[in-house]
Structure formats: C-alpha cells, structure tokens
Design a protein around this motif. Sequence first.
Motif: not given
Length: 386
Positions: A189-192, A196-199, A314-315
Amino acid sequence: MTEQPKFQRRKRRGAVAVVEQPQRIAEQPVDHTLEELEALIAEKEALLQRKAELEAKRLREAEREAERARAAKAAEEQARQAKAARDAELEAKRQARQAELEAQKKRDAEQAKLAQIERAAKPKTPLVLARPPEPKPTPAPVFDPEASWKAIDRFQLDPQRLAERNVITALRQDPSHTRFDILRTRMLQALSENGWKRVAITSPTKDCGKTFTAANLAISLSRQENCRTVLLDLDMRSPSLHKIFGVSDTGAIGDMLRGDISPEAHLQGFAPNSIAAGSHVAIGFNGIVEPYAAELLQDPSTRAVLDEIERQFKPNVMLFDLPPALLNDDVIAMRPHIDALLIVAAGGMTKANDIKETERRLGDGIPLLGVVLNKAEHVESSDYPY
C-alpha cells in the motif's frame, strides 16, 4: 383301197408331218455331259453366294452409315447444348456486370451528392494553418515482460528445509506468519501510494534477521495476485540467501551488476511447488564474496542493470537484502538506487541509538517504511512486527 381325193391326201400328209416333228426333236441326242451340268450348278451356287456376300456387305455399310449418322447427330446435339450453356453463362455474367455497373453508378452518384453537400457546408474561406502539422510519433513496440519471466531458470522449493531455516511463510504452521502477511500488505500500500518500487532491507548490526525477513517477504509476496517481485542478495560481503532456499548453483551477482551476464541468465524463480508459492518471484543469488562491494554498488553499471531489470521484468516490488548499515558503507553506496528503507531490529540486541544512527547515515531523503522487531519474546498476537 378306195382312192381318196387328192386334196385329202395332201391334208393327211401335212398332219402326219406335224405330228412327227416333235418326236424327231425329242429323239435328238443330248449334247451336255453330267460334269458340265455339275460345273454349271457350282457356278450358279458361287454366284448366289457372292450375291449374298455383297448383300451382307451392303447391309453392313448401311448400318455403319446409320451409326455415323447417329454419332454425328449426337455430337451436333452435344455441341448445341454446350453452346447453349456458354451462351447462358455469358448472359449471366453480362447481367451481373450490368448490375455491378448500375450499383457502382448509384454509389458514385451518392458519393457525388455527399461531396456536394460537404462542399456546400465548408466555409468558402480556406483554412490557413499557422504551421504545418507535426508528424505523429511512431508508437514504440509493446514489450511483454512475461517473456522474461518465462526465460529465467527455476529451482525446487523444499518445504522442510524452509521450515528448518525459519521461513515460516512457507508452511504457514507458525501463527507468526500472519505478521509477514500484514507487513507485505502495508508495504504494498505504501509503495503504491507513493509510486515506489525499490525497498532496501538492512539492520544496524549483524544477526538481526534481515535475510530471514527478506526470504519470508518473498514467499508472502509470491502469493499476492498480480504482484511481480525481484529479490537481490546484495550482502556481497557475507551472502547467505542461497543457503536459506537450498540453491547451490548461484553464480556471482557481481557479474550481473557489471553487465557480464544478463539479468534473465542470472535470476532464478520458484518451480511449481506444494506450498502455493507463485511463479512471479525472481531471486538474484550470490555465492561469491565481493571484496569491493561498495565500489561496485556505486558503479554506473549497477544503475544500468537495475534499470534493465525494471524494463524487462516490470516488477511491482524490488527487495535488496543489504549488509548491516553500521558495519560498512555498502548501504550508503546503495542509497541512490532505493526508494524506501526497511530496518530489521533484534529484540534484546538492537539499541535505539543503533536505529537512529542507521537513519542518520542514510539521511532524510530515504523514507523509512518501518522497523521490523525480530527475535522478540512475549509479543501479544495483536501487536504488529513493526
């Protein structure tokens, strides 16, 4: 004897003469012999046979002539029928062509009428463009990431080994597995929300369980429908992710980051398994210690490879298992390549100052998704792991 008159005597003599003449003729000898008669008869029979043969020949000739006449008549009738069929076909084609011409003439008339209406509706003053229209850009070809996912190698998951390595999301027998599901959902949810994608997953010091957290998150994310996940073992000074999953053919992730091998040749995914782990998780294992890890992470080739992974696969999520933040500068070197940070702390080991120092080293520009408390005892079931 009484003498008769003279005229009576003359008359009597004439009668005698008349009577006696046939007798003399009958008494004449026959001039023809038997052989001559037989020859005449044979000749007559030959003539009759010849006549019969000529008559039969005439009849055959007449029959052949009649047959030729019938054949000629049949051929003439067949030719007449063929000519009639051709004439009918030509007539049908002519009628079809005539109908097509009439339809085309009708369409032309309608188009001419429409064109006349359009011309009447257009303004008489021509439209002047300030500049010529710009050419439309050619659309780029559509790239299908599924081709890259199908190209990577697959390895078998051993549920018992995963359980022994504390990957509790595999068998889901430990109630604590729900904490990783909650962590997964909140992280997605936070990435969306932020794009963001990269953690980056790190810890202040060693033995806090950051690799354990990364492995459990990967399994949990694999069960999220339509979520593509890439997990890279970037703890190149002490790689251990391959030990958890039991993979021996790891290769060197440094070769991929330098561009020596392509991502699809290095990354590996889950083979069909009994724990319902999905197929859209690609893991970059590492089996060789990299002495210059920080330098490699700062090299432009690393940025290019990470961008290529995003382009090809496309991750939705990219997880980086990094070394402890306070032991070396690898996490600081990785800072330009990450969107958010997840810190794993060990209960009874990690101090609050360690967490603050980790945040300070990374700076305010890297958002902190949360702190995962690992190895904690007597935690209520309602408490979250971060």
